[in-house]
Structures are given as structure tokens and as C-alpha cells.
Design an enzyme around this catalytic site. Structure first.
Site, PDB file in Angstrom:
ATOM      1  N   HIS A  63       0.825  -1.204   0.000  1.00  0.00           N
ATOM      2  CA  HIS A  63       0.000   0.000   0.000  1.00  0.00           C
ATOM      3  C   HIS A  63       0.863   1.259   0.000  1.00  0.00           C
ATOM      4  CE1 HIS A  63      -3.385  -2.620   0.807  1.00  0.00           C
ATOM      5  NE2 HIS A  63      -4.209  -1.592   0.834  1.00  0.00           N
ATOM      6  N   HIS A 110       1.067  -4.217   9.109  1.00  0.00           N
ATOM      7  CA  HIS A 110       2.440  -3.883   8.733  1.00  0.00           C
ATOM      8  C   HIS A 110       3.186  -3.305   9.928  1.00  0.00           C
ATOM      9  CE1 HIS A 110       2.731  -4.698   4.477  1.00  0.00           C
ATOM     10  NE2 HIS A 110       1.606  -4.053   4.241  1.00  0.00           N
TER      11      HIS A 110
END
Length: 359
Positions: A276, A324
Site C-alpha cells: 500500500h 504492517h
């Protein structure tokens, strides 16, 4: 209390906003506690951070790495000296948690407001001096006479980002030297966790990949096709598809497992670098470049600020949602900036070739 696993063969890290006791048979990587006390009888391998709380070390306990206590006291009954001198700041009138969070937010807001204004002010003030105007005219002359000079600068920036990514990869995967950074940043982001913020972060993360992102990409491509901006369309395509392919290759190269402490959304695949973060920087970065590159300095600064805010928000959302590590996101930005610089240099090169053919 949550446990954070980096790899299956590593001990977890513990994050807690409540009083916690580490039993003698417990071995963890690092400990972060906010607004609570910690009692340690086990082993901590990479240090402890206690904010607005006390740390008590019992006999038989072992703490390696740095010990940081903000707004609390250290009670060491283990009879052993620490390998690094602890950093202890006594309690203040105001909780250190509020001071740290308030200071960081104030710094972020002030930076967003002042940095663009200071840049504009510097250029506006410098334009009054003949020397600055001569340098500006000289740079414009160089750009018109040797346009590949600007392309070379873009490639140098791209190479610098590639070196930065290499350093991050070395420290994160091979030396595992970003643990404190990851842990502290996760604690900072998760401090504000709530159901309402969960929904906001999910909406933001969808701007980096998902239905909302797909709609924005489709609209952007449609506009370029309608305007017959074929070179810019090629640059956008190379930036998007190449960035996505490069990210997938890097993920399988490093094979870092995702965090397991608190995944609010389900994700599969590897963690390093963040897809992302990398793809959003590529897409929104090149869109901002295409929009403002031929406009005034004020437009360029405004475009850079808006794009940066959106890209940073997407990266923060990935950390908040628990899919993440912060180092994944930073590495994604570095890798994305590398590919973005390369894609921009391609656009400039293709436009230069077209300009030479039209002469």
C-alpha cells in the site's frame, strides 16, 4: 496486553496499557508499557520502554538492551547490573504520555503549515536579489539546452532512494535493528485506537488499494485518454504496473511475516515492504507530478503537501490496522520513491524525444 511476532522462531514483543507481570519462564523480545506498571521476573532481550509507570526487576530477571522510563521509577532487586545504563525520568505534574503525544502532533501540524510557507517565503525573498535571478535564468537555460540534465538529476534521486531502501532492508531483515522504532511507533499509533477510528482507517487504507483506489485510477486513466495525453498515460502505466510487480518481487525476496498482535483486517502474503505504501506513493506521486509540474511554485508546493498527506495517511492506516510494521511502510516509501523517480525520468525522456522529432 498484546504480543507482536516478527518471525516464528523469535520471542514476541509485549505492549500493554495495563499493569503487567513477566513470569520467570517468560522470554520476550522487548516490553512497552504505557500508563501502567511492569514487574519483570523473566527475560527481556531487546530492552524496555515504560511511560508513566514503574518498572520492578525481581531476582533472577534479566533485561538486555536499553531501559527507558519516562515518568516513573526503576526498582532493581535482581542484584545484577544492566548492560546499558537505564534512562529514568522522574514523574512530572503532567503525564508523559500526553506530553509525548501532544508534542509529536504539534510538531506534525506545525511542519505541515510552516515548511511549505517557509519554502515559498525563501523563494519570494530570494527573487529580490539579482544573483538569485541570474542563477534561475541559468538553470532555465541549462534545461532548455540540455534537457537530459534534469532527467539525470531525477535518476540520481531515484538511485538515492534505492540506496535508502537497501539500508532499511539490511537493518530490518538481516540485522533486525529497527525493533525499538517499530515497537514505539506501533504503541504511538495504537494509543488512539477506537471503533470509530477503525472505520476511518479502513476507509483511508482503501485509497491505497481496493475499490476506492480502483475508481480513482480509472478516472485518472479516463481523463488522460480523453485529453489524448499518451506519454503521460504511458508513464502512469509504467509507474503503476512496474511498482506493483517490483513490490511483489521484493516481498518474496525478503519473506518477512506480518505482525500478529492485532490485525483488524485480514491480509495474506508477506509484509516487507508495504505494498500500500509503495503503490500509493507511485500513483499519487506521479499524478501530483503530472498536475503541477507546469504550474507556479505555489501550486507545486500545494500539490506536494496534499499528495504527501494522503500517502502518509495510507501508510499510518496500515500500521494502525496491524498488518504492517512501521519499517515495512518506510521501506515501501523508499522503494516507491525509487520507482517513481525512474517513471518520471521516462516521461521526461519520451517528451524530449517527441520534442526533437517535431523540430
Amino acid at each position: 496486553m498484546t504480543a507482536n511476532h516478527g518471525r516464528d522462531d523469535e520471542p514476541p514483543s509485549l505492549f500493554s496499557h495495563k499493569d503487567i507481570q513477566l513470569e520467570p519462564h517468560h522470554h520476550i523480545e522487548r516490553l512497552l508499557v504505557s500508563s501502567a506498571n511492569a514487574v519483570v521476573a523473566g527475560r527481556i532481550m531487546e530492552g524496555a520502554i515504560i511511560v508513566d509507570g514503574n518498572l520492578t526487576v525481581l531476582p533472577g530477571a534479566e533485561i538486555q538492551g536499553k531501559i527507558i522510563i519516562l515518568g516513573g521509577q526503576l526498582n532493581n532487586y535482581s542484584g545484577n547490573d544492566f548492560e546499558q545504563a537505564p534512562w529514568v525520568v522522574s514523574p512530572a505534574k503532567s503525564p508523559f504520555t500526553r506530553i509525548v503525544l501532544g508534542g509529536l502532533m504539534l510538531l506534525f501540524v506545525v511542519s505541515l503549515i510552516l515548511i511549505p510557507y517557509l519554502l515559498w517565503l525563501i523563494f519570494h525573498f530570494a527573487s529580490r536579489f539579482p544573483t538569485f535571478l541570474r542563477i534561475k535564468d541559468r538553470l532555465l537555460e541549462i534545461r532548455n539546452r540540455w534537457p537530459f540534465f534534469y532527467i539525470a538529476i531525477t535518476l540520481v534521486v531515484s538511485a538515492s532512494m534505492l540506496i535508502l531502501f537497501g539500508v532499511l532492508a539490511w537493518k530490518t531483515i538481516f540485522r533486525q535493528a529497527t525493533g525499538i522504532f517499530d515497537s514505539a511507533f506501533i504503541w504511538l499509533i495504537r494509543y488512539f485506537a477506537s471503533f470509530e477510528l477503525d472505520r476511518i482507517m479502513i476507509t483511508i487504507t482503501n485509497l491505497g488499494f481496493g475499490f476506492s483506489y480502483g475508481v480513482i485510477v480509472f478516472i485518472t486513466v479516463s481523463i488522460l485518454v480523453a485529453l489524448r495525453r499518451w506519454i503521460e498515460l504511458k508513464g502512469l502505466t509504467v509507474c503503476l504496473l512496474g511498482g506493483a510487480a517490483l513490490n511483489e518481487m521484493l516481498k518474496h525476496l525478503f519473506e518477512r511475516a506480518r505482525p500478529e498482535a492485532f490485525q483488524i483486517v485480514a491480509e495474506s502474503g508477506f509484509s516487507f515492504p508495504s505494498g500500500h505504501a509503495m503503490v500509493s506513493l507511485c500513483f499519487y506521486g506521479i499524478v501530483a507530478f503530472l498536475i503541477v509540474r507546469k504550474r507556479s511554485l505555489q501550486w507545486r508546493i500545494a500539490g506536494a503537501v496534499v499528495a504527501t498527506l494522503l500517502i502518509v495517511a495510507i501508510g499510518v492506516s496500515r500500521i494502525y490496522l496491524g498488518v504492517h510494521y512501521p519499517s515495512d511502510v518506510v521501506a515501501g516509501y523508499a522503494a516507491g520513491a525509487t520507482w517513481l523517480g525512474f517513471s518520471i525520468s521516462l516521461v521526461m525522456w519520451w517528451e524530449q524525444e517527441l520534442s526533437e522529432r517535431d523540430k
